[in-house]
Design a protein around this motif. Structure first.
Motif, short mmCIF file in Angstrom:
data_model
loop_
_atom_site.label_atom_id
_atom_site.label_comp_id
_atom_site.label_asym_id
_atom_site.label_seq_id
_atom_site.Cartn_x
_atom_site.Cartn_y
_atom_site.Cartn_z
N ILE A 162 -28.72 2.70 14.36
CA ILE A 162 -28.25 4.10 14.23
C ILE A 162 -27.07 4.47 13.15
O ILE A 162 -26.27 3.38 13.15
N THR A 163 -26.73 5.22 12.43
CA THR A 163 -25.91 5.53 11.55
C THR A 163 -24.96 6.69 12.03
O THR A 163 -25.14 7.62 12.54
N THR A 164 -23.34 6.39 11.89
CA THR A 164 -22.40 7.32 12.45
C THR A 164 -22.00 8.11 11.20
O THR A 164 -22.72 8.12 10.19
N LYS A 165 -21.08 9.17 11.35
CA LYS A 165 -20.86 10.07 10.54
C LYS A 165 -20.17 9.72 9.22
O LYS A 165 -20.44 10.26 8.19
N ASP A 166 -19.47 8.62 9.33
CA ASP A 166 -18.75 7.71 8.25
C ASP A 166 -19.98 6.65 7.76
O ASP A 166 -19.56 5.53 7.02
N TYR A 204 -34.43 7.04 20.66
CA TYR A 204 -33.81 6.92 19.42
C TYR A 204 -33.13 8.33 18.84
O TYR A 204 -32.08 8.17 18.24
N ASP A 205 -33.82 9.19 19.23
CA ASP A 205 -33.20 10.73 18.54
C ASP A 205 -31.94 11.14 19.42
O ASP A 205 -30.99 11.71 18.69
N ALA A 206 -31.83 10.76 20.58
CA ALA A 206 -30.62 11.08 21.31
C ALA A 206 -29.35 10.29 20.55
O ALA A 206 -28.44 10.96 20.50
N TYR A 207 -29.37 8.86 20.52
CA TYR A 207 -28.66 8.30 19.71
C TYR A 207 -28.28 8.81 18.48
O TYR A 207 -27.07 8.55 18.05
N ARG A 208 -29.60 8.84 17.63
CA ARG A 208 -28.98 9.29 16.40
C ARG A 208 -28.31 10.75 16.24
O ARG A 208 -27.32 10.86 15.42
N ILE A 209 -28.71 11.60 17.01
CA ILE A 209 -28.13 13.03 17.03
C ILE A 209 -26.77 12.81 17.41
O ILE A 209 -25.54 13.54 16.69
N VAL A 210 -26.44 12.21 18.45
CA VAL A 210 -24.89 12.04 18.84
C VAL A 210 -24.06 11.31 17.98
O VAL A 210 -22.84 11.31 17.74
N ALA A 211 -24.73 9.94 17.55
CA ALA A 211 -23.92 9.34 16.44
C ALA A 211 -23.36 9.83 15.39
O ALA A 211 -22.44 9.75 14.53
N ASN A 212 -24.27 11.14 14.76
CA ASN A 212 -23.88 11.70 13.41
C ASN A 212 -22.66 12.81 13.96
O ASN A 212 -22.24 13.22 12.82
N LYS A 224 -22.47 11.81 26.35
CA LYS A 224 -23.31 12.68 25.41
C LYS A 224 -24.72 12.33 25.38
O LYS A 224 -25.75 13.15 25.56
N ILE A 225 -24.97 11.05 25.15
CA ILE A 225 -26.44 10.52 25.12
C ILE A 225 -27.11 10.79 26.35
O ILE A 225 -28.38 11.31 26.46
N GLN A 226 -26.27 10.48 27.41
CA GLN A 226 -27.20 10.56 28.66
C GLN A 226 -27.59 12.30 29.08
O GLN A 226 -28.61 12.32 29.78
N MET A 227 -26.74 13.05 28.71
CA MET A 227 -26.78 14.50 28.89
C MET A 227 -27.99 14.94 28.07
O MET A 227 -28.96 15.56 28.61
N LEU A 228 -28.05 14.54 27.06
CA LEU A 228 -29.30 14.78 25.80
C LEU A 228 -30.79 14.13 26.73
O LEU A 228 -31.60 14.69 26.51
N LEU A 229 -30.26 12.85 26.99
CA LEU A 229 -31.87 12.18 27.70
C LEU A 229 -32.14 13.10 28.56
O LEU A 229 -33.49 13.16 28.89
N THR A 230 -31.50 13.22 29.65
CA THR A 230 -31.67 13.88 30.94
C THR A 230 -32.35 15.30 30.68
O THR A 230 -33.38 15.59 31.14
N LYS A 231 -32.01 15.91 29.65
CA LYS A 231 -32.54 17.19 29.34
C LYS A 231 -33.81 17.15 28.84
O LYS A 231 -34.79 17.76 28.91
N ASN A 232 -34.14 16.19 27.82
CA ASN A 232 -35.25 16.19 27.01
C ASN A 232 -36.48 15.32 27.84
O ASN A 232 -37.58 15.84 27.48
N LEU A 233 -36.02 14.59 28.57
CA LEU A 233 -36.97 13.74 29.33
C LEU A 233 -37.49 14.60 30.41
O LEU A 233 -38.55 14.70 30.89
N ALA A 234 -36.67 15.54 31.19
CA ALA A 234 -36.98 16.12 32.32
C ALA A 234 -38.11 17.36 31.86
O ALA A 234 -38.78 17.68 32.50
N LYS A 235 -38.19 17.82 30.43
CA LYS A 235 -39.00 18.89 30.04
C LYS A 235 -40.37 18.21 30.32
O LYS A 235 -41.64 19.12 30.36
N ASP A 236 -40.66 17.06 29.93
CA ASP A 236 -41.87 16.58 30.20
C ASP A 236 -42.41 15.68 31.44
O ASP A 236 -43.09 14.81 31.56
N GLY A 237 -41.38 15.82 32.35
CA GLY A 237 -42.06 15.23 33.52
C GLY A 237 -41.28 13.90 34.10
O GLY A 237 -41.64 13.38 34.96
N PHE A 238 -40.22 13.53 33.35
CA PHE A 238 -39.67 12.18 33.36
C PHE A 238 -38.25 12.43 34.12
O PHE A 238 -37.48 13.20 33.31
#
Length: 281
Positions: free
Chosen positions: A87-91, A134-142, A159-173
């Motif tokens: 993943i790539t950070t803001k800098d 991967y998207d959760a790490y990429r978005i937060v790292a930016n 922040k990654i865990q919050m994003l993963l919890t939200k996105n996985l729950a929508k699809d039943g995980f």
């Protein structure tokens, strides 16, 4: 063998063959859905073909293999060790991430999961779920610089865990836990090591300075104590001498001189010495 008996044998043999063939090609069978799993019934024909909205409970389920299919999903906790990715950070610093995800399937949403992906759980883990991680790490790292990722690691992973919890729950995980080994680039690793070495050297110097100050204070206190003791001793001796001199009367001096006389006539210089000896007593 008589013709009637022969016909009877052929007839019985034909019935047996038909029964055996029917036994092998008959469509009815059962599926044992073990505890910790959920089975869904899929209709292959008819107007209502597709995934039923009914979740099959655990146990033995009979069904027609020509018209129905049973798909089984585990609902106990799954552990997936993914291949590392970058993943790539803001800098623009590149970090390597080696994630391990613990999750379980929401049993009530199993039909929805199959309807949406039409794939076994193993394939879903390596495709949809990996992309979600991967998207959760990429978005937060930016939103983090390379230095802030290391200095605010807990906030970064929260922040990654919050994003993963939200996105996985929508699809039943259901998200349980994420363990990630984050490796910074070599240049940043060297900077961190140098910074840590500098901090350690500074702390060591501060401790040595504090120790030297403490030792100096101990030496000073010891010297002051010894000086005070000598002063007290000197004062005591001075007071004692004063008391001796004040107690000497002419008669006492004469008596002492007589006691000290060795029978020889005094000469010049012996009288003062004799007087000095008397005053010391």
């Amino acid at each position: 063998m008589e013709p009637n008996n022969l016909k009877r044998v052929f007839r019985i043999g034909g019935v047996v063959i038909v029964l055996v063939v029917a036994l092998f090609i008959q469509p009815f069978t059962y599926e044992n859905i073990d505890a910790g799993n959920v089975g869904i019934k899929i209709n292959l024909y008819g107007s209502d073909r597709g995934v039923d909205n009914i979740t099959i409970v655990t146990g033995r389920v009979w069904y027609n293999t020509w018209t129905t299919k049973i798909v089984e999903f585990p609902t106990y906790t799954q552990n997936v060790d993914y291949e590392p990715f970058v993943i790539t950070t803001k800098d623009a610093a590149e970090f390597q991430v080696d994630p391990k995800l613990n999750y379980h399937v929401n049993a009530n949403l199993v039909p929805q999961i199959y309807r949406q992906y039409r794939k076994p759980l193993g394939e879903i883990e390596q495709q949809f779920m990996r992309n979600t991680i991967y998207d959760a790490y990429r978005i937060v790292a930016n939103s983090f610089t390379s230095d802030s990722v290391m200095s605010n690691r807990e906030r970064f992973e929260d922040k990654i865990q919050m994003l993963l919890t939200k996105n996985l729950a929508k699809d039943g995980f259901v998200y349980d836990q994420l363990t990630s080994a984050i490796t910074p680039p070599a240049s940043l690793r060297r900077m961190i090591d140098e910074k840590n070495a500098s901090i350690q050297a500074r702390l060591k110097a501060e401790n040595e300075a504090k120790q030297a100050i403490a030792e100096a204070q101990v030496s000073k206190a010891k010297a002051e104590g010894e000086a005070a003791a000598l002063l007290i001793k000197a004062r005591a001796e001075s007071e004692a001498n004063k008391l001796r001199q004040q107690s000497l009367t002419p008669l006492l001096v004469q008596t002492r001189m007589i006691e000290k006389w060795n029978g020889q006539l005094p000469t010049y210089g012996t009288v003062p010495q004799l007087f000095k000896d008397i005053t010391k007593e």
